[in-house]
Every structure is written in structure tokens, then in C-alpha cells.
Design a protein around this motif. Structure first.
Motif, PDB file in Angstrom:
ATOM      1  N   UNK A   1       0.824  -1.201   0.000  1.00  0.00           N
ATOM      2  CA  UNK A   1       0.000   0.000   0.000  1.00  0.00           C
ATOM      3  C   UNK A   1       0.867   1.264   0.000  1.00  0.00           C
ATOM      4  N   UNK A   2       0.350   2.371  -0.523  1.00  0.00           N
ATOM      5  CA  UNK A   2       1.110   3.635  -0.501  1.00  0.00           C
ATOM      6  C   UNK A   2       1.515   4.013   0.925  1.00  0.00           C
ATOM      7  N   UNK A   3       2.726   4.510   1.065  1.00  0.00           N
ATOM      8  CA  UNK A   3       3.251   4.889   2.382  1.00  0.00           C
ATOM      9  C   UNK A   3       3.541   6.391   2.360  1.00  0.00           C
ATOM     10  N   UNK A   4       2.510   7.182   2.614  1.00  0.00           N
ATOM     11  CA  UNK A   4       2.638   8.634   2.452  1.00  0.00           C
ATOM     12  C   UNK A   4       3.659   9.244   3.404  1.00  0.00           C
ATOM     13  N   UNK A   5       3.626   8.798   4.665  1.00  0.00           N
ATOM     14  CA  UNK A   5       4.588   9.340   5.622  1.00  0.00           C
ATOM     15  C   UNK A   5       6.006   9.021   5.181  1.00  0.00           C
ATOM     16  N   UNK A   6       6.253   7.764   4.826  1.00  0.00           N
ATOM     17  CA  UNK A   6       7.585   7.345   4.397  1.00  0.00           C
ATOM     18  C   UNK A   6       8.059   8.188   3.214  1.00  0.00           C
ATOM     19  N   UNK A   7       7.200   8.390   2.217  1.00  0.00           N
ATOM     20  CA  UNK A   7       7.603   9.140   1.040  1.00  0.00           C
ATOM     21  C   UNK A   7       7.938  10.586   1.397  1.00  0.00           C
ATOM     22  N   UNK A   8       7.243  11.148   2.378  1.00  0.00           N
ATOM     23  CA  UNK A   8       7.490  12.538   2.760  1.00  0.00           C
ATOM     24  C   UNK A   8       8.797  12.706   3.524  1.00  0.00           C
TER      25      UNK A   8
END
Length: 309
Positions: free
Chosen positions: A201-208
Motif C-alpha cells: 500500500x502507498x506509504x505517504x509518511x515514508x515518502x514525505x
């Protein structure tokens, strides 16, 4: 500072919020406390060490026989790579209790936090502490080394542990140490408490917060997607602790299944605490379930002490 919702640039509640002027507001944590070295009242001593861009809090039982060697634990705190501290009361108290319960030497790592210091800063800080610890392996007495580790750490019994994001960091430190000649030559075991790993699943925190992300299957984030790396995990045994009501529970289970299926030659065990939330043991340390998990981890790290107690 008078900031409003319209000034928010990025909102990662319940961890942190970044405002348009660059100010970071954190939401979770406990107050930091100084180390303790009161010989009269404490069963465990502690002190702080500065190491490059990182630092660490060392813990030792107050009473150790001359030349006695104890297992060495390197612990990494959690907090989504972005909150909390090894110096907080929650982690200070937890490590003090674990050292007393298991009769070990412990090094609790304080690393730089995202988003001000994007990943891989936290990984690099943890590894800097690992390399500093490794310098004590030959028993030398060089400047900058610590007598607690020189005199009482058993480098034949070295363990890494962490909770949540700290468990992620601990896993990756074992992976990194195995491929670096400057690191610890032998790691006996790894303890992953409610580990923060990714999935598809997309990992928004990680990408930021990650400056060099490889996406949802970045091996640092999602080790279960890389069985070849798991098969070479450089330790002898792994204990995974999950919690029944933890939203990350299935990530720990996936890691367990992937490690077992990878062909890795060590021993892996997974233990779930039913009915509990993520890192419940830090918020309710005196509960029966938290005490049971403490004893489980202590016996994993120092089975000799558990058998004699």
C-alpha cells in the motif's frame, strides 16, 4: 507562535504537522529525563554518551562482579522516525526495567528525527552508534571508549531490539552490519516489538520523510518483499512481538512468514498479545500483559539469568 490551520503545509497527525514557515509541531511524547547514577537507591545506573551526530544512553545493573560479562542489548526507540526520544521518561523507565529484569548491559540510541532530518539520517545515526559499540569488542582502553562496555559487555552475546519504527531500524542495522566490516562481527538475536514495516500500500509518511525512497518495496521499508535479503539476515534468532489490536499487526506476521520461507537458517518466534494496542507496554508498563512481555524479552536476551531467577 501564532499559527493557524491555514498555515499548515503538511499534516501527519498524530505524529507531526509542518507549517508553511518550516515550523514542525509534534503531538506525542513524554518529557525527557536525565540519566541516573544514584548508588544508594537504584538497581540500574545510566549515563549519556555523545557519538557523532547521534548519542546514546547506557544502562548497567548497579551491582556487577569484577570481570563479569553480561549480554549486550542495543535498543532503538520508536515513533514513526519523527517523534519520541531515548531520553524520554517512557523509554528511560522501560530500559531500566528491562536491564534489571534481564541482567544485561544496554545502549539506547538517540537519533535525529524527521522531517527536519530526512531518512536516511536516522539509519546513519543508529549505525554510527553501532560502529562505536563495535570498537569496544577488542577490550581496548582507547580514548572515547566506555568502561562499562569494555569491562562488562559480552560481545559473544549481542542483541538488537526496537519497537515500531525502532524495530524497523533494528532490522536494518542487522542487515547493514552483516555487509560492513567495520560493524559488529556477531549479532546473536533480534527483537522486533510491534514492528513498523510497509506493504504494497502507498506509504505517504515514508515518502514525505525519506530523501531517497525506493517506493513501497524499498527494502528498508518492506523487507518481506525481499526474501533474498532476509535469507542472509546476520543473526542467529529473532523474536517478533505483535499485539492483537495493533493496526501494524499483520506487518509483523508478514515479516515472520517471509523470514521463515526465505531459507534463512536461524530460529524465529512470533508471540502475540491479545486485546492490546500498539506499544501498549510503554503506556501501561505495570499491567500483567506488559510484565509478561518484559519477561519474554528478558528470557530471550539472557536465558541463563531467566533460568536462575
Amino acid at each position: 507562535m501564532d499559527l493557524t490551520a491555514t498555515d499548515v503545509a503538511h499534516d501527519f497527525h498524530p505524529w507531526f504537522r509542518v507549517y508553511k514557515d518550516g515550523h514542525v509541531e509534534r503531538f506525542l511524547g513524554s518529557p525527557c529525563v536525565p540519566p541516573s547514577d544514584d548508588h544508594q537507591t537504584l538497581a540500574v545506573r545510566s549515563k549519556d554518551i555523545a557519538i557523532s551526530t547521534a548519542s546514546a544512553r547506557l544502562f548497567s545493573p548497579k551491582t556487577i562482579a569484577p570481570n563479569e560479562k553480561l549480554p549486550l542489548l542495543i535498543y532503538i526507540h520508536g515513533g514513526a522516525f519523527s517523534i519520541l526520544s531515548a531520553f524520554s521518561s517512557a523509554y528511560h523507565n522501560y530500559l531500566s526495567s528491562l536491564v534489571e529484569e534481564s541482567s544485561i548491559i544496554a545502549v539506547s540510541i538517540e537519533y535525529r528525527l524527521a522531517p527536519e532530518h530526512p531518512i536516511p539520517a536516522c539509519y546513519d545515526d543508529c549505525y554510527a552508534v553501532m560502529k562505536w559499540v563495535a570498537q569496544h569488542n577488542d577490550g581496548g582502553d582507547r580514548p572515547g571508549l566506555d568502561p562499562w562496555l569494555n569491562e562488562h559487555a559480552d560481545f559473544g552475546k549481542v542483541y538488537l531490539a526496537g519497537d515500531s519504527a525502532g524495530a524497523n531500524l533494528a532490522h536494518n542495522m542487522v542487515v547493514r552490519a552483516d555487509g560492513d566490516g567495520d560493524g559488529l562481527k556477531k549479532i546473536t538475536g533480534l527483537v522486533l516489538i510491534h514492528p513498523y514495516f510497509g506493504n504494497e500500500e502507498p506509504a505517504n509518511l515514508w515518502e514525505f520523510i525519506c530523501s531517497d525512497s525506493g517506493g513501497v518495496n524499498d527494502p528498508r521499508l518492506n523487507p518481506a518483499a525481499h526474501p533474498g535479503l532476509l535469507s542472509k539476515l546476520g543473526c542467529e534468532k529473532v523474536l517478533i512481538c505483535t499485539a492483537g489490536k495493533d493496526c501494524l499487526r499483520d506487518r509483523g506476521r508478514s515479516y515472520y512468514a517471509a523470514l521463515k520461507e526465505s531459507g534463512w537458517g536461524g530460529a524465529v518466534e512470533i508471540v502475540e498479545t491479545e486485546g492490546e494496542e500498539h506499544v501498549f507496554h510503554l503506556f501501561e508498563p505495570t499491567s500483567d500483559k506488559a510484565k509478561a512481555m518484559m519477561k519474554l524479552i528478558a528470557s530471550f536476551i539472557n536465558p541463563t539469568n531467566a533460568a536462575s531467577s
